[in-house]
Design a protein around this motif. Structure first.
Motif, PDB file in Angstrom:
ATOM      1  N   ALA A   1      -3.900   3.769  -3.550  1.00 37.11           N
ATOM      2  CA  ALA A   1      -2.405   4.055  -3.440  1.00 37.11           C
ATOM      3  C   ALA A   1      -1.595   2.964  -2.937  1.00 37.11           C
ATOM      4  O   ALA A   1      -0.563   2.847  -3.112  1.00 37.11           O
ATOM      5  N   GLN A   2      -2.150   2.290  -1.889  1.00 45.59           N
ATOM      6  CA  GLN A   2      -1.412   1.050  -1.395  1.00 45.59           C
ATOM      7  C   GLN A   2      -1.241   0.029  -2.474  1.00 45.59           C
ATOM      8  O   GLN A   2      -0.095  -0.601  -2.491  1.00 45.59           O
TER       9      GLN A   2
ATOM     10  N   ALA B   1       3.110   5.521   2.616  1.00 45.54           N
ATOM     11  CA  ALA B   1       2.300   6.722   3.066  1.00 45.54           C
ATOM     12  C   ALA B   1       0.839   6.413   2.871  1.00 45.54           C
ATOM     13  O   ALA B   1       0.203   7.153   3.589  1.00 45.54           O
ATOM     14  N   ALA B   2       0.506   5.468   2.178  1.00 39.54           N
ATOM     15  CA  ALA B   2      -1.046   5.209   1.973  1.00 39.54           C
ATOM     16  C   ALA B   2      -1.496   4.479   3.173  1.00 39.54           C
ATOM     17  O   ALA B   2      -2.701   4.626   3.801  1.00 39.54           O
ATOM     18  N   ARG B   3      -0.451   3.520   3.804  1.00 45.31           N
ATOM     19  CA  ARG B   3      -0.872   2.863   5.113  1.00 45.31           C
ATOM     20  C   ARG B   3      -0.898   4.104   6.145  1.00 45.31           C
ATOM     21  O   ARG B   3      -1.876   4.048   6.907  1.00 45.31           O
TER      22      ARG B   3
ATOM     23  N   GLY C   1       2.331  -1.336  -3.772  1.00 49.01           N
ATOM     24  CA  GLY C   1       2.351  -2.803  -3.644  1.00 49.01           C
ATOM     25  C   GLY C   1       2.863  -3.315  -4.977  1.00 49.01           C
ATOM     26  O   GLY C   1       3.779  -4.200  -5.307  1.00 49.01           O
ATOM     27  N   LEU C   2       2.054  -2.807  -6.087  1.00 49.23           N
ATOM     28  CA  LEU C   2       2.317  -3.379  -7.586  1.00 49.23           C
ATOM     29  C   LEU C   2       3.640  -2.771  -7.778  1.00 49.23           C
ATOM     30  O   LEU C   2       4.475  -3.770  -8.623  1.00 49.23           O
ATOM     31  N   LEU C   3       3.941  -1.682  -7.575  1.00 47.13           N
ATOM     32  CA  LEU C   3       5.362  -1.309  -7.966  1.00 47.13           C
ATOM     33  C   LEU C   3       6.500  -2.023  -7.381  1.00 47.13           C
ATOM     34  O   LEU C   3       7.764  -2.423  -8.065  1.00 47.13           O
TER      35      LEU C   3
ATOM     36  N   THR D   1     -12.309   8.109   0.787  1.00 46.15           N
ATOM     37  CA  THR D   1     -10.861   8.521   1.352  1.00 46.15           C
ATOM     38  C   THR D   1     -10.299   7.197   1.416  1.00 46.15           C
ATOM     39  O   THR D   1      -9.166   6.905   1.125  1.00 46.15           O
ATOM     40  N   ALA D   2     -11.033   6.111   2.205  1.00 46.27           N
ATOM     41  CA  ALA D   2     -10.484   4.783   2.571  1.00 46.27           C
ATOM     42  C   ALA D   2     -10.007   4.376   0.938  1.00 46.27           C
ATOM     43  O   ALA D   2      -8.773   3.524   0.873  1.00 46.27           O
ATOM     44  N   LYS D   3     -10.994   4.484   0.060  1.00 45.18           N
ATOM     45  CA  LYS D   3     -10.707   3.655  -1.299  1.00 45.18           C
ATOM     46  C   LYS D   3      -9.527   4.282  -2.069  1.00 45.18           C
ATOM     47  O   LYS D   3      -8.941   3.587  -2.545  1.00 45.18           O
TER      48      LYS D   3
END
Ligand SMILES: [Zn+2]
Length: 125
Positions: free
Chosen positions: A76-77, A115-117, A81-83, A69-71
């Protein structure tokens, strides 16, 4: 046809009978275990091995789920971040025509990142 003593009630029963007619003690099982490989110890071994396996698998499984889940949240983060990293210079350097799509991309990146955070915080807090 031989006669054997029922181990349960002591009555003489045919060795071909699957169970004692008097007390219904299963005889065929006893005969096969004395002539062939004993099934009981193998069964017990298998059962204990399964139990150990189940016990060993339960603990790491929950840990693995949390790690996975953390992965996925981290991924997603990273994507968000890349976007953002792509959208910001694109909007700055791309001129007027790039403002619309880069803003759109940046907002999506920000939403995904936040959302990922929040997701990782929700799952771990
Ligand atoms: Zn019997």
């Amino acid at each position: 046809m031989a006669l054997i003593d029922c181990p349960e009630c002591g009555r003489q029963v045919s060795s071909l009978a699957t169970a004692c007619p008097d007390c219904a003690y299963p005889l065929q099982k006893k005969v096969s275990s004395s002539s062939g490989a004993p099934p009981a110890p193998t069964d017990d071994l298998l059962r204990s091995a399964l139990a150990t396996d189940r016990r060993a698998r339960t603990a790491p499984n929950s840990v693995q789920t949390i790690e996975q889940t953390a992965k996925s949240w981290k991924a997603a983060q990273l994507i968000g971040g890349l976007l953002l990293v792509v959208a910001i210079p694109w909007g700055v350097l791309g001129g007027e025509r790039a403002i619309g799509p880069s803003l759109f991309l940046g907002v999506i990146g920000l939403i995904v990142y936040l959302a990922a955070r929040m997701g990782s915080w929700w799952h771990h807090g």
